[in-house]
Write a protein that holds these residues in place. Structure first.
Motif, PDB file in Angstrom:
ATOM      1  N   UNK A   1       1.713 -19.648  26.022  1.00 30.03           N
ATOM      2  CA  UNK A   1       2.535 -18.447  26.172  1.00 30.03           C
ATOM      3  C   UNK A   1       2.858 -17.900  24.797  1.00 30.03           C
ATOM      4  N   UNK A   2       2.685 -16.578  24.637  1.00 32.63           N
ATOM      5  CA  UNK A   2       3.057 -15.927  23.380  1.00 32.63           C
ATOM      6  C   UNK A   2       4.331 -15.113  23.605  1.00 32.63           C
ATOM      7  N   UNK A   3       5.161 -15.065  22.588  1.00 33.08           N
ATOM      8  CA  UNK A   3       6.461 -14.381  22.702  1.00 33.08           C
ATOM      9  C   UNK A   3       6.566 -13.179  21.772  1.00 33.08           C
ATOM     10  N   UNK A   4       5.476 -12.827  21.118  1.00 33.70           N
ATOM     11  CA  UNK A   4       5.524 -11.754  20.117  1.00 33.70           C
ATOM     12  C   UNK A   4       5.445 -10.362  20.730  1.00 33.70           C
ATOM     13  N   UNK A   5       5.120 -10.274  22.020  1.00 30.79           N
ATOM     14  CA  UNK A   5       5.135  -8.996  22.728  1.00 30.79           C
ATOM     15  C   UNK A   5       6.018  -9.138  23.963  1.00 30.79           C
ATOM     16  N   UNK A   6       6.522  -8.011  24.463  1.00 31.12           N
ATOM     17  CA  UNK A   6       7.487  -8.025  25.566  1.00 31.12           C
ATOM     18  C   UNK A   6       6.857  -8.201  26.934  1.00 31.12           C
ATOM     19  N   UNK A   7       5.545  -7.980  27.037  1.00 31.68           N
ATOM     20  CA  UNK A   7       4.893  -8.050  28.333  1.00 31.68           C
ATOM     21  C   UNK A   7       4.783  -6.684  28.981  1.00 31.68           C
ATOM     22  N   UNK A   8       3.927  -6.588  29.981  1.00 30.22           N
ATOM     23  CA  UNK A   8       3.746  -5.340  30.714  1.00 30.22           C
ATOM     24  C   UNK A   8       5.060  -4.956  31.397  1.00 30.22           C
ATOM     25  N   UNK A   9       5.585  -3.801  31.054  1.00 33.44           N
ATOM     26  CA  UNK A   9       6.892  -3.330  31.544  1.00 33.44           C
ATOM     27  C   UNK A   9       7.998  -4.343  31.279  1.00 33.44           C
ATOM     28  N   UNK A  10       7.839  -5.095  30.212  1.00 36.29           N
ATOM     29  CA  UNK A  10       8.853  -6.076  29.839  1.00 36.29           C
ATOM     30  C   UNK A  10       8.856  -7.328  30.690  1.00 36.29           C
ATOM     31  N   UNK A  11       7.810  -7.527  31.472  1.00 37.00           N
ATOM     32  CA  UNK A  11       7.763  -8.664  32.402  1.00 37.00           C
ATOM     33  C   UNK A  11       6.983  -9.812  31.780  1.00 37.00           C
ATOM     34  N   UNK A  12       7.675 -10.856  31.422  1.00 36.16           N
ATOM     35  CA  UNK A  12       7.050 -12.034  30.850  1.00 36.16           C
ATOM     36  C   UNK A  12       6.783 -13.064  31.949  1.00 36.16           C
ATOM     37  N   UNK A  13       5.985 -14.085  31.653  1.00 36.13           N
ATOM     38  CA  UNK A  13       5.392 -14.453  30.372  1.00 36.13           C
ATOM     39  C   UNK A  13       4.088 -13.718  30.083  1.00 36.13           C
ATOM     40  N   UNK A  14       3.709 -13.723  28.799  1.00 36.23           N
ATOM     41  CA  UNK A  14       2.387 -13.260  28.391  1.00 36.23           C
ATOM     42  C   UNK A  14       1.564 -14.500  28.070  1.00 36.23           C
ATOM     43  N   UNK A  15       0.500 -14.689  28.833  1.00 39.40           N
ATOM     44  CA  UNK A  15      -0.300 -15.900  28.700  1.00 39.40           C
ATOM     45  C   UNK A  15      -1.617 -15.624  27.978  1.00 39.40           C
ATOM     46  N   UNK A  16      -2.014 -16.603  27.175  1.00 38.63           N
ATOM     47  CA  UNK A  16      -3.317 -16.605  26.521  1.00 38.63           C
ATOM     48  C   UNK A  16      -4.012 -17.895  26.936  1.00 38.63           C
ATOM     49  N   UNK A  17      -5.246 -17.780  27.451  1.00 37.33           N
ATOM     50  CA  UNK A  17      -5.903 -18.940  28.035  1.00 37.33           C
ATOM     51  C   UNK A  17      -5.546 -19.054  29.502  1.00 37.33           C
ATOM     52  N   UNK A  18      -6.210 -19.980  30.201  1.00 38.49           N
ATOM     53  CA  UNK A  18      -5.957 -20.104  31.632  1.00 38.49           C
ATOM     54  C   UNK A  18      -6.077 -21.556  32.079  1.00 38.49           C
ATOM     55  N   UNK A  19      -4.992 -22.018  32.703  1.00 39.44           N
ATOM     56  CA  UNK A  19      -4.932 -23.408  33.139  1.00 39.44           C
ATOM     57  C   UNK A  19      -5.999 -23.746  34.176  1.00 39.44           C
ATOM     58  N   UNK A  20      -6.569 -22.720  34.805  1.00 38.38           N
ATOM     59  CA  UNK A  20      -7.604 -22.968  35.809  1.00 38.38           C
ATOM     60  C   UNK A  20      -8.790 -23.726  35.235  1.00 38.38           C
ATOM     61  N   UNK A  21      -8.959 -23.706  33.922  1.00 39.08           N
ATOM     62  CA  UNK A  21     -10.077 -24.454  33.330  1.00 39.08           C
ATOM     63  C   UNK A  21      -9.927 -25.957  33.577  1.00 39.08           C
ATOM     64  N   UNK A  22      -8.697 -26.408  33.917  1.00 42.94           N
ATOM     65  CA  UNK A  22      -8.468 -27.820  34.205  1.00 42.94           C
ATOM     66  C   UNK A  22      -8.689 -28.160  35.672  1.00 42.94           C
ATOM     67  N   UNK A  23      -8.861 -27.139  36.523  1.00 45.26           N
ATOM     68  CA  UNK A  23      -8.888 -27.355  37.966  1.00 45.26           C
ATOM     69  C   UNK A  23     -10.216 -27.925  38.443  1.00 45.26           C
ATOM     70  N   UNK A  24     -10.139 -28.561  39.613  1.00 44.76           N
ATOM     71  CA  UNK A  24     -11.311 -28.828  40.422  1.00 44.76           C
ATOM     72  C   UNK A  24     -11.422 -27.703  41.433  1.00 44.76           C
ATOM     73  N   UNK A  25     -12.511 -26.956  41.391  1.00 38.88           N
ATOM     74  CA  UNK A  25     -12.778 -25.890  42.357  1.00 38.88           C
ATOM     75  C   UNK A  25     -14.249 -26.017  42.736  1.00 38.88           C
TER      76      UNK A  25
END
Length: 594
Positions: A319-343
């Motif tokens: 999570x990055x905190x240097x920007x407010x997010x779309x319409x101020x709605x956080x969190x802003x994520x970089x990367x995706x935890x789905x890479x750890x999933x079994x699918x």
């Protein structure tokens, strides 16, 4: 200025940007789509201090905006209260040069006076470190350097450099050209060079569109979807990203803010499948290169559902905190935890596009026997995993089940390998894969079918529904007229349809109950309606979905039931695939016009 998703993408299959309704660059990442945002304003409040590139007209009263026909070249006309007006042409160069495709990490702009005595201000403020600060600059006689974290850009222009560095308002009396690209010399007159690149870029895209096989109806919608899907391809490796953005929430304050700037095997499968219906073999062929490398790297073992565009496995979520997010709605994520999933559905989504290479004579590189044997390792994994728990295609973070869709995709992998083996003369291998497909089918019919209701459930031993069960027909597992599929469709319509739109599921998940419909699922529902003979209903909902598109003719991931507002990352490849698939299915035949 309130943030919206009413944005126009431009790009060249190496770099992309989103431009708002005033002609302002608000989102672009470098050096790749999953990099640091050079233009970050989309994620940084209504009045960001940096992270944008604006051409502002003094006294502006009106904006007209549209793409040049059959291209991703954007034309914006700004008109002032006194009638003065300017034209802005925005594009990312893409054309033949020195016997190869020229697609630099660069954006070009041409600004022309159209009427009156327009006065403009150029505000170019790239961001650094995820919007934390303005990129440092140095200026020369006709260029400005912007030092971003992973790449240094150079703006070459015939506009007075001091007008830009001081953000001075001045009269626009002649056309001005801007080339924002790599930190290297521009070896020609910038005005003539940018104009020549524009002409060649327009020619490239219009020639590409001419190669598409289009349905009779809804051609403009299909063309725009196809062009934008191509912009979501990272041509250097063949990857296709799920969307150009990160962290646009699925609905307000939901916390469902994900980073979609990566290559999901599932999303890319649906993308190349839709484009293949239009004959866009170039994207399919390039993606097959990406998949073959992935198959080699996996060596018959675990395959992540998502990778970086350069086949990187390590795209860990932060999570990055240097920007407010779309319409101020956080969190802003970089990367995706789905890479750890079994699918486990990914094994089918690798096999299905790759087997086309054994049939398609258009391809420069047809599939070989060696390719088939390499692909069998993926089939082995599909067979081993078909009855194992996973996170499912909706990527539940705390729910693990044997998902029916995943199992059916594993069945499809074995089924298609059997057919491909027959086609290339490997009858002994075909028998092995037919037997495995039959074993998986029997297991699904035993574990996921509910005899008392006559329908399938979304998981083995479960009762719940999800929209992916509509894909059992598309994958060839059930005929549309099969009573089991008819009853499954009826249950989905009853429980998941809200107004004209379809939810993925309605049960609570890791983040509570969903509040927006998933656009791709609505398109699945439209297809199912048509296959059940309810064509007029299907066309009506399809027209409604088309009316929800942005001014650019595009859709994001989700839609609000209450007001039709778009949410989720944008532009979403799934949604654009839905436009193409439904248009092809519902269109009148060309024989009606000939």
């Amino acid at each position: 200025m309130t943030q919206t998703l009413d944005l126009f993408p431009i790009g060249n299959c190496a770099v992309s940007a989103l431009i708002d309704r005033t002609g302002r660059f608000v989102w672009a990442c470098a050096p790749r789509v999953d990099g640091d945002p050079v233009f970050s304003a989309l994620m940084d409040g209504d009045e960001p201090e940096h992270g944008f590139w604006a051409i502002e007209l003094e006294g502006m009263a009106k904006v007209d905006q549209a793409y040049v026909r059959n291209t991703p070249v954007l034309r914006t006309v700004l008109t002032a209260e006194d009638g003065a007006s300017i034209e802005i042409i925005d594009f990312a160069p893409r054309h033949a040069k020195n016997s190869r495709t020229y697609r630099p990490l660069a954006f070009s702009r041409i600004v022309r006076p159209l009427a009156g005595a327009p006065r403009i201000r150029v505000r170019l403020r790239p961001a650094a470190d995820w919007g934390a600060r303005r990129a440092p600059t140095t200026a020369g006689s006709n260029h400005i350097r912007y030092v971003c974290p992973d790449v240094t850009f150079r703006l070459t222009t015939d506009c007075p450099v001091s007008h830009i560095t001081s953000e001075r308002t001045f009269r626009l009396e002649r056309p001005l050209a801007f080339f924002f690209g790599p930190d290297e010399g521009y070896d020609q007159a910038v005005g003539a060079g940018v104009q020549a690149a524009l002409d060649r870029t327009v020619d490239y895209w219009q020639d590409w569109v001419r190669t598409l096989y289009l349905p009779l109806d809804w051609q403009e919608a299909v063309i725009r979807a196809a062009i934008t899907l191509k912009l979501c391809a990272y041509e250097e490796t063949g990857a296709i990203v799920a969307a150009m953005t990160t962290s646009v929430p699925e609905f307000p304050e939901s916390g469902r803010n994900w980073d979609y700037r990566y290559c999901w095997i599932r999303d890319a499968y649906y993308t190349v499948r839709a484009l293949n219906r239009l004959g866009a073999v170039d994207i399919l062929e390039n993606y097959l290169v990406y998949l073959r490398n992935l198959v080699d790297d996996s060596a018959g073992g675990h395959v992540q559902p998502v990778y970086g565009v350069g086949l990187e496995e390590d795209i860990d979520e932060r999570i990055v905190t240097s920007v407010d997010g779309y319409r101020g709605m956080k969190p802003v994520r970089v990367g995706n935890q789905a890479r750890e999933h079994l699918q486990h559905d990914v094994y089918g989504q690798i096999v299905l596009p790759l087997v086309q290479a054994f049939y398609d004579h258009r391809l420069l590189r047809p599939g070989s026997v060696e390719d088939f044997h390499a692909l069998e390792k993926v089939g082995d994994r599909a067979f081993a995993m078909h009855d194992q728990v996973d996170a499912g295609l909706w990527e539940f973070r705390t729910i693990a089940r044997v998902h029916t869709y995943s199992s059916v995709m594993c069945w499809a992998a074995c089924d298609r390998l059997a057919k491909a083996a027959d086609h290339i003369g490997l009858g002994h291998r075909a028998e092995v894969w037919r037997e495995r497909a039959a074993i998986i089918r029997a297991r699904i019919e035993k574990e996921a079918f509910l005899p008392e209701e006559g329908r399938f459930a979304a998981s083995f031993g479960g009762q719940e529904l999800d929209a992916s069960l509509l894909q059992l027909t598309d994958l060839g597992f059930l005929d549309p007229s099969d009573p089991r599929q008819v009853r499954t469709f009826e249950a989905i319509e009853r429980d998941l349809k809200k107004g004209p739109y379809l939810f993925r599921y309605v049960e609570a998940d890791d983040f509570g109950e969903p509040e927006t419909a998933f656009n791709f699922c609505t398109f699945w529902f439209i297809e199912a309606l048509a296959l059940n003979g309810r064509t007029e209903e299907a066309r009506a909902i399809f027209e409604d979905m088309l009316s929800r598109r942005t001014s650019a003719g595009l859709l994001s991931e989700d839609i609000s039931i209450e007001d039709g507002q778009l949410w989720g990352n944008y532009p979403q490849t799934y949604s654009l695939v839905g436009i193409i698939n439904c248009a092809v299915l519902l269109s009148r035949s060309w024989t009606d016009a000939r």
